[in-house]
Design an enzyme around this catalytic site. Structure first.
Site, PDB file in Angstrom:
ATOM      1  N   HIS A 106     -95.130 -16.923 -62.086  1.00 42.39           N
ATOM      2  CA  HIS A 106     -94.844 -16.468 -63.066  1.00 42.39           C
ATOM      3  C   HIS A 106     -96.249 -15.198 -63.758  1.00 42.39           C
ATOM      4  CE1 HIS A 106     -94.901 -16.918 -67.301  1.00 42.39           C
ATOM      5  NE2 HIS A 106     -93.815 -18.222 -67.354  1.00 42.39           N
TER       6      HIS A 106
ATOM      7  N   GLU B 213     -87.758 -13.831 -65.516  1.00 43.37           N
ATOM      8  CA  GLU B 213     -87.869 -14.018 -66.663  1.00 43.37           C
ATOM      9  C   GLU B 213     -88.887 -12.229 -67.312  1.00 43.37           C
ATOM     10  OE1 GLU B 213     -89.748 -18.015 -67.997  1.00 43.37           O
ATOM     11  OE2 GLU B 213     -90.907 -17.106 -66.464  1.00 43.37           O
TER      12      GLU B 213
HETATM   13  P1  13P Z   1     -91.104 -18.935 -74.014  1.00 45.61           P
HETATM   14  O1  13P Z   1     -89.850 -19.459 -73.849  1.00 45.61           O
HETATM   15  O2  13P Z   1     -92.071 -19.111 -74.642  1.00 45.61           O
HETATM   16  O3  13P Z   1     -90.858 -17.100 -74.523  1.00 45.61           O
HETATM   17  O4  13P Z   1     -91.530 -18.866 -72.191  1.00 45.61           O
HETATM   18  C1  13P Z   1     -90.606 -18.362 -71.440  1.00 45.61           C
HETATM   19  C2  13P Z   1     -91.773 -18.427 -69.790  1.00 45.61           C
HETATM   20  O5  13P Z   1     -92.982 -17.745 -69.926  1.00 45.61           O
HETATM   21  C3  13P Z   1     -90.608 -20.288 -69.412  1.00 45.61           C
HETATM   22  O6  13P Z   1     -91.449 -19.392 -67.989  1.00 45.61           O
END
Ligand code: 13P
Length: 239
Positions: A90, A159
């Site tokens: 992450h 992401e």
């Molecule tokens: P948000 O949905 O708060 O933008 O976060 C996404 C995330 O980092 C999920 O791992």
């Protein structure tokens, strides 16, 4: 379709238990084909084998069974809760916690050795996005260094860093482009999107051909809202 909630550093042990209970009640009454997962903080981990519908996973672990790793948890601690699903890579760990690609790859190899299901997260910063798709893909492919993408229990979560927690999701066209480029090399791997997913944009995201689900932060913190997301995902895949 995977619908996963990453709690990050939110919720307590008590509130997580209430959340899972609410989710289980909802899923009892709403049979669906989504693979529903919740990744609570380590102190709130619940026995993963005791939930009928929700898969409980870990946001983090150190790649060791046990040992002298102050502040970390290893396989021994996760095994006590029958945890078999983990997040790795992450951006909050890569950037804020300064996890190197080398450590990320060590964690990946360890999780694979243990047969855990892995959601492997990748994503580019805004400055890279501004240089266009080619730069984004170059950045993302580097994040696969040392990673065995043939692992059968792998899902990848794209992401973009600039979309996380900002309320500004990536545009559907941008998501489609990146997921299709990833799909060209990773045909068998479920590809998720994460970054400001909400009840308003989830349907158009999961309707993309190459999208196999979502990893949700803020919008998944409230159990009732997360249930709505599951319903929207389920309806989108029926179409
Ligand atoms: P948000 O949905 O708060 O933008 O976060 C996404 C995330 O980092 C999920 O791992």
């Amino acid at each position: 379709m995977i619908v996963a909630a990453n709690f990050k550093t939110n919720h307590t042990r008590a509130s997580t238990a209430n959340y899972i209970e609410a989710l289980e009640l909802f899923l009892d009454a709403y049979p669906n084909s989504c693979d529903v997962r919740v990744y609570p903080p380590a102190t709130a981990l619940l026995r993963a084998d005791l939930s009928a519908h929700v898969k409980v996973g870990a946001q983090n672990f150190y790649p060791a069974i046990s040992g002298a790793y102050t502040g970390e948890i290893g396989a021994e601690q996760l095994n006590e809760f029958e945890i078999k699903s983990v997040l790795i890579g992450h951006s909050e760990r890569r950037v804020t916690l300064k996890e190197s690609q080398e450590l990320v790859a060590q964690k990946y190899a360890f999780a694979k050795e243990n047969g855990w299901e892995i959601v492997y997260c990748i994503g580019e910063p805004k400055a890279v996005r501004e240089r266009g798709l080619g730069a984004v893909m170059e950045y993302l492919w580097f994040q696969f260094e040392g990673i065995d993408t043939n692992y059968e229990k792998l899902s990848i979560a794209y992401e973009p860093i600039w979309a996380i927690g900002t309320g500004v999701s990536a545009g559907v066209k941008d998501i489609a482009e990146v997921l299709s480029a990833l799909k060209s090399e990773l045909a068998q791997t479920p590809l998720l999107y994460g970054g400001s997913v909400s009840v308003d944009n989830l349907s158009s995201i999961v309707s993309l051909d190459s999208c196999g689900g979502v990893l949700v932060g803020s919008a998944g913190l409230d159990a009732a809202n997360f249930c709505k997301l599951i319903q929207i995902a389920q309806n989108a895949q029926k179409r």
